[in-house]
Design an enzyme around this catalytic site. Structure first.
Site, PDB file in Angstrom:
ATOM      1  N   TRP A 151      -3.566  -1.967  -1.479  1.00 43.01           N
ATOM      2  CA  TRP A 151      -3.476  -3.235  -2.209  1.00 43.01           C
ATOM      3  C   TRP A 151      -3.885  -4.282  -1.182  1.00 43.01           C
ATOM      4  CZ3 TRP A 151      -0.751  -7.903  -1.954  1.00 43.01           C
ATOM      5  CH2 TRP A 151      -0.737  -8.664  -3.124  1.00 43.01           C
ATOM      6  N   HIS A 168      10.899 -30.876 -25.803  1.00 47.36           N
ATOM      7  CA  HIS A 168      10.648 -31.689 -24.609  1.00 47.36           C
ATOM      8  C   HIS A 168       9.239 -31.477 -24.062  1.00 47.36           C
ATOM      9  CE1 HIS A 168      14.787 -32.960 -24.581  1.00 47.36           C
ATOM     10  NE2 HIS A 168      15.156 -31.699 -24.725  1.00 47.36           N
ATOM     11  N   ARG A 189       1.426   1.816  -6.034  1.00 48.04           N
ATOM     12  CA  ARG A 189       1.683   0.800  -5.018  1.00 48.04           C
ATOM     13  C   ARG A 189       0.461  -0.047  -4.703  1.00 48.04           C
ATOM     14  NH1 ARG A 189       6.389   1.902  -2.250  1.00 48.04           N
ATOM     15  NH2 ARG A 189       5.735   0.597  -0.530  1.00 48.04           N
ATOM     16  N   LYS A 198       3.305  -2.057  -7.641  1.00 41.75           N
ATOM     17  CA  LYS A 198       4.686  -1.835  -8.072  1.00 41.75           C
ATOM     18  C   LYS A 198       5.698  -2.441  -7.115  1.00 41.75           C
ATOM     19  CE  LYS A 198       7.915   0.206 -10.506  1.00 41.75           C
ATOM     20  NZ  LYS A 198       8.211  -0.448 -11.788  1.00 41.75           N
ATOM     21  N   ASN A 211       0.939   0.222   6.032  1.00 40.89           N
ATOM     22  CA  ASN A 211       1.402  -0.604   4.910  1.00 40.89           C
ATOM     23  C   ASN A 211       2.166  -1.761   5.514  1.00 40.89           C
ATOM     24  OD1 ASN A 211       2.505  -1.649   2.544  1.00 40.89           O
ATOM     25  ND2 ASN A 211       4.220  -0.207   2.574  1.00 40.89           N
ATOM     26  N   GLY A 212       1.727  -2.983   5.213  1.00 39.59           N
ATOM     27  CA  GLY A 212       2.404  -4.156   5.771  1.00 39.59           C
ATOM     28  C   GLY A 212       1.384  -5.204   6.160  1.00 39.59           C
ATOM     29  N   GLU A 228       1.638  -9.494 -17.864  1.00 40.52           N
ATOM     30  CA  GLU A 228       1.245  -8.620 -16.756  1.00 40.52           C
ATOM     31  C   GLU A 228       0.430  -7.405 -17.197  1.00 40.52           C
ATOM     32  OE1 GLU A 228       4.224  -6.691 -14.255  1.00 40.52           O
ATOM     33  OE2 GLU A 228       5.603  -6.571 -15.930  1.00 40.52           O
ATOM     34  N   CYS A 257       0.863  -1.172   0.000  1.00 36.74           N
ATOM     35  CA  CYS A 257       0.000   0.000   0.000  1.00 36.74           C
ATOM     36  C   CYS A 257       0.899   1.221   0.000  1.00 36.74           C
ATOM     37  CB  CYS A 257      -0.868   0.005   1.247  1.00 36.74           C
ATOM     38  SG  CYS A 257      -1.806  -1.511   1.435  1.00 36.74           S
ATOM     39  N   GLU A 300      11.459 -12.498 -19.942  1.00 36.89           N
ATOM     40  CA  GLU A 300      11.057 -11.126 -19.629  1.00 36.89           C
ATOM     41  C   GLU A 300       9.977 -10.630 -20.603  1.00 36.89           C
ATOM     42  OE1 GLU A 300      11.150  -9.166 -17.316  1.00 36.89           O
ATOM     43  OE2 GLU A 300      10.899  -7.156 -18.129  1.00 36.89           O
ATOM     44  N   LYS A 340       6.256  -9.406 -19.488  1.00 36.75           N
ATOM     45  CA  LYS A 340       5.704  -8.084 -19.829  1.00 36.75           C
ATOM     46  C   LYS A 340       4.329  -8.241 -20.468  1.00 36.75           C
ATOM     47  CE  LYS A 340       7.508  -5.712 -18.004  1.00 36.75           C
ATOM     48  NZ  LYS A 340       8.682  -6.046 -17.241  1.00 36.75           N
TER      49      LYS A 340
HETATM   50  O1  M6R Z   1      11.433  -3.617  -7.039  1.00 40.11           O
HETATM   51  P1  M6R Z   1      11.879  -4.959  -7.525  1.00 40.11           P
HETATM   52  O2  M6R Z   1      12.792  -4.880  -8.698  1.00 40.11           O
HETATM   53  O3  M6R Z   1      12.491  -5.787  -6.415  1.00 40.11           O
HETATM   54  O4  M6R Z   1      10.564  -5.701  -7.975  1.00 40.11           O
HETATM   55  C1  M6R Z   1      10.570  -7.033  -8.360  1.00 40.11           C
HETATM   56  C2  M6R Z   1       9.294  -7.418  -9.072  1.00 40.11           C
HETATM   57  O5  M6R Z   1       8.196  -7.251  -8.229  1.00 40.11           O
HETATM   58  C3  M6R Z   1       9.075  -6.604 -10.343  1.00 40.11           C
HETATM   59  O6  M6R Z   1      10.166  -6.685 -11.203  1.00 40.11           O
HETATM   60  C4  M6R Z   1       7.805  -7.088 -11.075  1.00 40.11           C
HETATM   61  O7  M6R Z   1       7.996  -8.379 -11.565  1.00 40.11           O
HETATM   62  C5  M6R Z   1       7.437  -6.111 -12.197  1.00 40.11           C
HETATM   63  N1  M6R Z   1       6.039  -5.836 -12.168  1.00 40.11           N
HETATM   64  C6  M6R Z   1       7.737  -6.622 -13.546  1.00 40.11           C
HETATM   65  O8  M6R Z   1       7.393  -5.723 -14.548  1.00 40.11           O
END
Ligand code: M6R
Length: 615
Positions: free
Chosen positions: A75, A510, A27, A610, A101-102, A494, A2, A487, A491
Site C-alpha cells: 500500500w 441547519h 493490507r 484493511k 511495512n511502515g 468506501e 503493507c 456507519e 460503508k
Molecule cells: O482495525 P481498526 O478497527 O482499528 O480499524 C479502524 C478503521 O481503519 C476501519 O474501521 C475502517 O474505517 C474500515 N475500513 C471501515 O469499514
C-alpha cells in the site's frame, strides 16, 4: 499497511509466499513481490497491481526453489505504485533483500548520506535505505543479525521488516518497531508475517514480537534479541485457535458477504461465557480492573478510528444512560495531538478490530502517559493495542478479511454492551430489573440477526438496482442510531464510491436540507419504540415535502412510517440498547449490493487497506 511474509525451511518457497500474500492482500494491493534464494543467488520478482499479476509472472518462472524467501504486498506511501517501487528491495549488489511495512521518517537524510558514500538507489521508496544501511554494516565486518541491529539503530519511524542475505541463506531476520509482526513456529520450518492468517495453513504456534525486538529464524531455531543492546529475550509461544478455513470465502462471492452472514455467530461468540442467561450478570475478569478501580472512575474516553469510532459513539449513549459517567469519543488521529484533560481516574477504551491502527495506538500511548487505565475492545489476539492496555475484551469474531468492517463492528457493539452491563451492576447505576431486560434482549440478537439477514437480503438486492446510479446519499438517524447513520454512509462510500453523508436528523434543518431534491435519496432509521420516533417522523416529512426520496428502516407493521416514506424495509421490534446492531445489518447489505451492481471491487476497494498502521 503493507503485508509481509517470510519463510525458512525445506518447502518449495514460491507457493508458501503466494499463499501467505493471498491472505495478506487485504493490507495493500498496489503491487506485490517476492524474493527467494535459487541456485546460489537471490531472485526478485515483482509486479504492479494485484497479486494475480505476480502469480502470472511466477507461473512462468519454471523452477521450484526451496528454502528461504520473502514476500510483500504494498500500500504505497513513498513512491507511486510501480514495479520499481515494489518490494523486496536490495543493496547495491543485490546480495541482500528486505521487505518492510511502515514508514522510515528520516529516509531523506539517510539516503543523502548513503548516496554520498556511493550507494545507488533504484526506487523512490523510504524502505530502500534499509538494505543499504545493512550493507554498510556487513562491509564493516559485522554478521547479519548485528548488521541489521546496527542499521536499525539509525532509522527513525515505524517498521516491521524481513531480511535475508545470499551469504547466509539459512537465516531469516525479522524486526519490529511500531508495525505488527508475528512469528510462526513450525517443525523444521519457521515463518514471519504481518498478521496471523498468513501463516495459519502451516502452524498455529506463534510468537508476538514486541516493539524493539528482532528475531533470528533458521529452519530449526528462533532466537529473539533486543534491538537496543542485542541481549537475548525469552518469549512465550501462544497457540492460535482460529483455523485456516476461517480466512477463506467458504463459497461466498466476497469476504464481506461471508462476514455479514457470520454476524450471528460473531455476536454470540462475543457474549458467550460472559453473560449469565438466567441472571443477566456479566463476568469479564479479563478487563483487569478491581471493583475499587471501577468505582473510582470519573470519566470514560473512547479512542478509535473509522468504523470502530462509530461503535464508540454508540458506546457513549449506552454508558451515559446506564453507567452515568461522562464519555468522550475521540478519533485517534485528533486525540493524539490534542491537549489532554484526562488523568488516572479516566478509563480509556481503545476500540480496534486489528489492534494495530497507528492513530488509535498513538492515542492510547498518550493516555497511558498521564496515568489513565485502559481496557481495549479488540478482535486480534496479541495485537499491540491489547498488549499496551491493562485488559482486553476480545470480540472473538474470527478473522475479518474484507476491507469494509462488518462483523467486527457488531461484535464491538456487543462487547460495549457487556461492559456497560458490568459497570452498571458494579456501580449500581443499573437496576437488576433493567439488567435482566437488556441481557434478555442481547441473548435474542444472534437469532434476530440471522432471521433479519434471511428476510432483508433479497429485498435489498432489488433496491440496489434502483440506487446504483445515484451519486449522493444521505443517512439520517437520531440518538443511538445517529452513529449507525454515520456507519451506513461510510460503508456505502468506501465500497461503492457513492458520496454519502451521515447526519443527526435534527441537524438537517441547519444546512444539509438545502441538498434535498428529487435526485437525493435519503436513508432514514426510524424504529417505532425509540423515544425520538415522532421527531424522526417529522424530519422524514420535511424531506418528503421537498421531494426527497425516503428509504426508511423501521419496525414491522409501522403504518405511519409506511405512509411518510417512499419505501420501507421492516425490522423486528427490539430494545433501544440492541437496536444499533440490528439496524446496521440492512445498511451493510445495501452497501454491498450497490457495490456489486456497480462492478466495484468489494473486498479490496481502491486506495484503502484493511489495517492502517501509518499516520
Ligand atoms: O482495525 P481498526 O478497527 O482499528 O480499524 C479502524 C478503521 O481503519 C476501519 O474501521 C475502517 O474505517 C474500515 N475500513 C471501515 O469499514
Amino acid at each position: 499497511m503493507c503485508g509481509i511474509i517470510g519463510y525458512v525451511g525445506e518447502r518449495a518457497v514460491i507457493p508458501v509466499l503466494l499463499e501467505g500474500l493471498r491472505r495478506l492482500e487485504y493490507r495493500g494491493y498496489d503491487s506485490a513481490g517476492v524474493a527467494f534464494f535459487d541456485e546460489g543467488k537471490i531472485s526478485v520478482i515483482r509486479a504492479l497491481g494485484k497479486l494475480f499479476n505476480l502469480q502470472e509472472l511466477l507461473a512462468g518462472y519454471g523452477k521450484n526453489p526451496r528454502g528461504i524467501g520473502l514476500g510483500h504486498t504494498r500500500w504505497a506511501t513513498h513512491g507511486e505504485p510501480a514495479e520499481h517501487n515494489a518490494h523486496p528491495h536490495g543493496d547495491c549488489r543485490q546480495e541482500l533483500v528486505v521487505v518492510h511495512n511502515g514508514i522510515i521518517e528520516n529516509y531523506h537524510t539517510l539516503r543523502g548520506m548513503l548516496e554520498q558514500k556511493g550507494h545507488k538507489f533504484r526506487s523512490q521508496t523510504d524502505t530502500e535505505v534499509i538494505p543499504h544501511l545493512i550493507e554498510e554494516e556487513l562491509e564493516a565486518g559485522f554478521d547479519l543479525p548485528e548488521a541489521v541491529r546496527r542499521a536499525l539503530s539509525k532509522v527513525e519511524g515505524a517498521y516491521a521488516i524481513g531480511v535475508f542475505w545470499a551469504k547466509a541463506p539459512h537465516m531469516l531476520i525479522a524486526a519490529r518497531y511500531q508495525s505488527p509482526l508475528v512469528l510462526g513456529i513450525g517443525e523444521g520450518e519457521n515463518f514471519m508475517a504481518s498478521d496471523i492468517p498468513a501463516i495459519l495453513p502451516w502452524t498455529k504456534n506463534v510468537i508476538f514480537l514486541d516493539d524493539g525486538e528482532m528475531a533470528i529464524l533458521t529452519k530449526d531455531s528462533c532466537q529473539i534479541l533486543s534491538l537496543r543492546d542485542g541481549r537475548k529475550i525469552a518469549k512465550e509461544i501462544s497457540r492460535i485457535h482460529w483455523d485456516a478455513a476461517m480466512a477463506e470465502k467458504a463459497g461466498f462471492k466476497h469476504f464481506m458477504l461471508k462476514e455479514i452472514y457470520e454476524q450471528p455467530q460473531a455476536i454470540l461468540n462475543t457474549f458467550r461465557g460472559r453473560l449469565d442467561p438466567e441472571t443477566g450478570e456479566v463476568n469479564i475478569p479479563e478487563i483487569c480492573l478491581s471493583p475499587e478501580e471501577v468505582l473510582s472512575l470519573k470519566k470514560i474516553c473512547i479512542l478509535a478510528c473509522g468504523t470502530s469510532y462509530h461503535a464508540g459513539l454508540v458506546g457513549k449513549y449506552l454508558f451515559e444512560r446506564w453507567v452515568r459517567l461522562p464519555v468522550e469519543v475521540e478519533l485517534g488521529s485528533e486525540f493524539r495531538y490534542r491537549d489532554l484533560l484526562i488523568d488516572k481516574n479516566t478509563l480509556v477504551i481503545p476500540i480496534s478490530q486489528s489492534g494495530e491502527t497507528a492513530d488509535t495506538l498513538a492515542s492510547l500511548r498518550r493516555a497511558r502517559e498521564v496515568g489513565a487505565k485502559a481496557v481495549a475492545i479488540c478482535n486480534v489476539l496479541g495485537s499491540t493495542i491489547t498488549r499496551e492496555s491493562d485488559g482486553t475484551i476480545y470480540t472473538h469474531a474470527g478473522p475479518e478479511i474484507g476491507v469494509a468492517s462488518t462483523k467486527a463492528f457488531t461484535s464491538q457493539l456487543t462487547a460495549l454492551l457487556l461492559l456497560v452491563l458490568y459497570f452498571g451492576q458494579m456501580r449500581k447505576s443499573l437496576s437488576e430489573q433493567e439488567r435482566r431486560r437488556i441481557a434478555r434482549s442481547l441473548l435474542r440478537v444472534p437469532y434476530q440477526v440471522e432471521k433479519l439477514i434471511e428476510k432483508v437480503h433479497p429485498e435489498i438486492k432489488d433496491l440496489a438496482y434502483d440506487y446504483q446510479r445515484k451519486e449522493h446519499f444521505l443517512y439520517l438517524g437520531r440518538n443511538i442510531l445517529f452513529p449507525i447513520a454515520l456507519e451506513g454512509a461510510l460503508k456505502l462510500k468506501e465500497i461503492s464510491y457513492i458520496h454519502a453523508e451521515g447526519y443527526a436528523a435534527g441537524e438537517m434543518k441547519h444546512g444539509p436540507i438545502a441538498l434535498i431534491d428529487e435526485n437525493m435519496p435519503v436513508m432514514a432509521l426510524a424504529p417505532a419504540n425509540h423515544h425520538v420516533y415522532e421527531k424522526m417522523i417529522s424530519n422524514i416529512e420535511e424531506v418528503r415535502s421537498r421531494r426527497g426520496e425516503i428509504l426508511a428502516l423501521g419496525t414491522e407493521g409501522d403504518e405511519t412510517l409506511a405512509r411518510v416514506a417512499t419505501r420501507t424495509v421492516s425490522l423486528p421490534e427490539c430494545e433501544w440498547e440492541v437496536s444499533p446492531i440490528l439496524y446496521t445489518i440492512p445498511l451493510q447489505l445495501l452497501a454491498y449490493e450497490v457495490a456489486v451492481v456497480r462492478g466495484c471491487d468489494v473486498d479490496q476497494p481502491r486506495n484503502l487497506a484493511k489495517s492502517v498502521t501509518v499516520e
